[in-house]
Design a protein around this motif. Structure first.
Motif, PDB file in Angstrom:
ATOM      1  N   ALA A 196       0.800  -0.775   0.129  1.00 17.84           N
ATOM      2  CA  ALA A 196       0.227  -0.146  -0.006  1.00 17.84           C
ATOM      3  C   ALA A 196       0.848   1.180   0.156  1.00 17.84           C
ATOM      4  CB  ALA A 196      -0.846   0.313   0.993  1.00 17.84           C
ATOM      5  N   ARG A 197       1.753   1.097   0.965  1.00 11.95           N
ATOM      6  CA  ARG A 197       2.851   2.370   1.103  1.00 11.95           C
ATOM      7  C   ARG A 197       3.700   2.838  -0.679  1.00 11.95           C
ATOM      8  NH1 ARG A 197       7.564   3.064   5.377  1.00 11.95           N
ATOM      9  NH2 ARG A 197       8.442   5.667   4.715  1.00 11.95           N
ATOM     10  N   ALA A 198       3.840   1.795  -1.165  1.00 14.94           N
ATOM     11  CA  ALA A 198       4.601   0.772  -1.915  1.00 14.94           C
ATOM     12  C   ALA A 198       3.657   1.893  -3.503  1.00 14.94           C
ATOM     13  CB  ALA A 198       5.380  -0.009  -3.027  1.00 14.94           C
ATOM     14  N   ASP A 199       2.906   2.125  -3.797  1.00 11.61           N
ATOM     15  CA  ASP A 199       1.839   2.487  -4.150  1.00 11.61           C
ATOM     16  C   ASP A 199       1.249   3.380  -4.308  1.00 11.61           C
ATOM     17  OD1 ASP A 199       0.371  -0.447  -5.040  1.00 11.61           O
ATOM     18  OD2 ASP A 199      -0.300  -0.776  -4.024  1.00 11.61           O
ATOM     19  N   ALA A 200       0.935   4.007  -2.755  1.00  9.98           N
ATOM     20  CA  ALA A 200       0.886   5.616  -2.783  1.00  9.98           C
ATOM     21  C   ALA A 200       1.890   6.917  -3.329  1.00  9.98           C
ATOM     22  CB  ALA A 200       0.464   5.865  -0.931  1.00  9.98           C
ATOM     23  N   LEU A 201       3.404   5.832  -3.490  1.00 11.81           N
ATOM     24  CA  LEU A 201       3.698   6.666  -4.081  1.00 11.81           C
ATOM     25  C   LEU A 201       3.758   7.422  -5.382  1.00 11.81           C
ATOM     26  CD1 LEU A 201       6.552   7.154  -3.659  1.00 11.81           C
ATOM     27  CD2 LEU A 201       7.348   5.390  -4.389  1.00 11.81           C
ATOM     28  N   TYR A 202       3.247   6.215  -6.307  1.00 13.97           N
ATOM     29  CA  TYR A 202       3.027   6.791  -7.685  1.00 13.97           C
ATOM     30  C   TYR A 202       1.515   6.798  -8.076  1.00 13.97           C
ATOM     31  CZ  TYR A 202       7.007   2.971  -7.813  1.00 13.97           C
ATOM     32  OH  TYR A 202       8.695   2.667  -7.082  1.00 13.97           O
ATOM     33  N   ALA A 203       0.775   7.424  -7.331  1.00 11.89           N
ATOM     34  CA  ALA A 203      -0.815   8.010  -7.094  1.00 11.89           C
ATOM     35  C   ALA A 203      -0.490   9.227  -7.741  1.00 11.89           C
ATOM     36  CB  ALA A 203      -1.141   8.054  -5.836  1.00 11.89           C
ATOM     37  N   GLY A 204      -1.410   9.539  -8.673  1.00 10.98           N
ATOM     38  CA  GLY A 204      -1.717  10.866  -9.291  1.00 10.98           C
ATOM     39  C   GLY A 204      -0.827  10.997 -10.545  1.00 10.98           C
ATOM     40  N   MET A 205      -0.096   9.996 -10.843  1.00 12.46           N
ATOM     41  CA  MET A 205       1.156  10.052 -11.499  1.00 12.46           C
ATOM     42  C   MET A 205       1.327   8.765 -12.362  1.00 12.46           C
ATOM     43  SD  MET A 205       4.258   8.541 -11.059  1.00 12.46           S
ATOM     44  CE  MET A 205       6.299   9.609 -11.044  1.00 12.46           C
ATOM     45  N   THR A 206       2.057   9.049 -13.678  1.00  6.25           N
ATOM     46  CA  THR A 206       2.037   7.845 -15.141  1.00  6.25           C
ATOM     47  C   THR A 206       3.482   7.641 -14.543  1.00  6.25           C
ATOM     48  OG1 THR A 206       0.721   8.436 -16.067  1.00  6.25           O
ATOM     49  CG2 THR A 206       1.835   6.919 -16.383  1.00  6.25           C
ATOM     50  N   PRO A 207       4.605   6.672 -13.435  1.00 15.36           N
ATOM     51  CA  PRO A 207       5.538   6.006 -13.421  1.00 15.36           C
ATOM     52  C   PRO A 207       5.964   5.396 -14.907  1.00 15.36           C
ATOM     53  CG  PRO A 207       4.106   4.244 -12.269  1.00 15.36           C
ATOM     54  CD  PRO A 207       3.683   5.959 -13.026  1.00 15.36           C
ATOM     55  N   LEU A 208       7.373   5.655 -15.278  1.00 14.63           N
ATOM     56  CA  LEU A 208       7.770   4.972 -16.398  1.00 14.63           C
ATOM     57  C   LEU A 208       7.923   2.824 -16.020  1.00 14.63           C
ATOM     58  CD1 LEU A 208      11.589   5.881 -16.474  1.00 14.63           C
ATOM     59  CD2 LEU A 208       9.757   5.916 -17.977  1.00 14.63           C
ATOM     60  N   THR A 209       7.552   2.827 -16.637  1.00 12.52           N
ATOM     61  CA  THR A 209       7.500   0.891 -16.886  1.00 12.52           C
ATOM     62  C   THR A 209       9.316  -0.019 -16.789  1.00 12.52           C
ATOM     63  OG1 THR A 209       6.660   0.664 -18.756  1.00 12.52           O
ATOM     64  CG2 THR A 209       4.821   0.895 -17.477  1.00 12.52           C
ATOM     65  N   ALA A 210       9.172  -0.980 -16.568  1.00 12.40           N
ATOM     66  CA  ALA A 210      10.404  -1.716 -16.557  1.00 12.40           C
ATOM     67  C   ALA A 210      10.809  -2.475 -18.120  1.00 12.40           C
ATOM     68  CB  ALA A 210      10.350  -2.856 -15.962  1.00 12.40           C
ATOM     69  N   ALA A 211       9.534  -1.793 -18.619  1.00 16.98           N
ATOM     70  CA  ALA A 211       9.474  -2.271 -20.105  1.00 16.98           C
ATOM     71  C   ALA A 211       9.801  -1.083 -21.313  1.00 16.98           C
ATOM     72  CB  ALA A 211       8.455  -2.621 -21.002  1.00 16.98           C
ATOM     73  N   ASP A 212      10.201   0.341 -20.776  1.00 19.07           N
ATOM     74  CA  ASP A 212      10.412   1.457 -20.831  1.00 19.07           C
ATOM     75  C   ASP A 212      12.124   1.626 -20.664  1.00 19.07           C
ATOM     76  OD1 ASP A 212       7.978   2.510 -21.788  1.00 19.07           O
ATOM     77  OD2 ASP A 212       7.693   2.823 -19.322  1.00 19.07           O
ATOM     78  N   VAL A 213      12.736   1.811 -20.044  1.00 19.88           N
ATOM     79  CA  VAL A 213      14.039   1.102 -18.999  1.00 19.88           C
ATOM     80  C   VAL A 213      14.685   0.696 -20.577  1.00 19.88           C
ATOM     81  CG1 VAL A 213      15.424   0.958 -17.608  1.00 19.88           C
ATOM     82  CG2 VAL A 213      13.878   2.346 -17.269  1.00 19.88           C
ATOM     83  N   ALA A 214      13.765  -1.192 -20.383  1.00 19.94           N
ATOM     84  CA  ALA A 214      14.942  -2.599 -21.102  1.00 19.94           C
ATOM     85  C   ALA A 214      14.300  -1.975 -22.674  1.00 19.94           C
ATOM     86  CB  ALA A 214      13.785  -3.432 -20.883  1.00 19.94           C
ATOM     87  N   GLU A 215      13.710  -0.988 -22.866  1.00 24.73           N
ATOM     88  CA  GLU A 215      13.610  -0.670 -24.051  1.00 24.73           C
ATOM     89  C   GLU A 215      15.076   0.458 -24.556  1.00 24.73           C
ATOM     90  OE1 GLU A 215      10.780   1.320 -28.243  1.00 24.73           O
ATOM     91  OE2 GLU A 215      10.105   1.310 -26.188  1.00 24.73           O
TER      92      GLU A 215
END
Length: 250
Positions: A196-215
């Motif tokens: 829950a604490r981890a999810d709250a860190l990204y709430a309201g914004m769009t973070p990168l995904t692992a695939a974005d970095v891998a690309e």
């Protein structure tokens, strides 16, 4: 472990059982590499290797013997992706947990050193090697409660950048990938399993995904041999610095 002999170029990816490492293994396999997937979690890394036609190696980058066994079992290495790492805790310096600090330095810094040093002769012998080290924007920024992680990432980046100069003239390229906020298991681990604490860190914004970095790692690995992408910083559009992000109202 049986020695791996492959007519394909060989890429070794550490921390391959999840997140950026898993996505990178899939991306490099798609580019024609035989991927050696290295991680501690046996079930995950074996499943990944089976999925992409790679090789699974269960090893901890903090274990000297395991890293040496990894190196001894490989006949060829063309690409190394130093991805194993992570953060633990958000204590202030005054309240620092020394065990957390030791883990972060052992994994991020000495883990990168162990694996790089062990595979370096094979990377040079390939005639066109590439070392990709996944650091973080924490390698050049700091923030309250993050000294253990940011200091480790600063050191990891210094190791990588020093090696760039020491290997000048060798047939070897070095690329540092410094991501900002990526939604993986990273924050869950840092917060001691508190989803829950981890999810709250990204709430309201769009973070990168692992695939974005891998690309992006795949792009670096597919450049001509004379092209060295020294450092690539990747942030989500919603993040300006380690401490400044845009959050949409609910």
């Amino acid at each position: 472990m049986t020695s791996l002999e492959s007519p394909q170029p060989v890429a070794v990816v550490t921390g391959a059982s999840s997140g950026i490492g898993e996505a990178t293994a899939k991306t490099l396999a798609g580019l024609g590499f035989h991927v050696v997937c290295v991680a501690r979690r046996e079930d995950r890394v074996k499943a990944l290797a089976a999925e992409i036609g790679g090789t699974a190696i269960v090893a901890d980058v903090t274990d000297d013997a395991a890293v040496q066994k990894l190196a001894d079992g490989l006949e060829r290495v063309d690409v190394l992706v130093n991805n194993a790492g992570g953060a633990k805790g958000v204590q202030s310096v005054a309240d620092a947990d020394l065990d957390d600090w030791r883990w972060m330095w052992e994994t991020n810094v000495l883990g990168t050193l162990r694996v790089t040093r062990a595979l370096l002769p094979k990377l040079v012998a390939s005639g066109d090697g590439l070392i990709v080290t996944v650091t973080s924007i924490a390698a050049f920024e700091i923030y309250d409660g993050g000294a253990g992680y940011t200091s480790a990432k600063h050191a990891q980046a210094a190791l990588h950048q020093t090696l760039r100069g020491e290997l000048l003239g060798k047939p070897l390229r070095l690329t540092e990938i410094a991501p900002g906020m990526v939604e993986t298991e990273f924050s869950v681990v840092r917060f001691g399993g508190d989803q829950a604490r981890a999810d709250a860190l990204y709430a309201g914004m769009t973070p990168l995904t692992a695939a974005d970095v891998a690309e992006v790692i795949g792009f670096a690995a597919s450049r001509p041999s004379h092209v060295n992408l020294d450092q690539i910083v990747i942030r989500p559009r919603d993040q300006a610095t380690a401490t400044r992000k845009f959050t949409r109202p609910e």
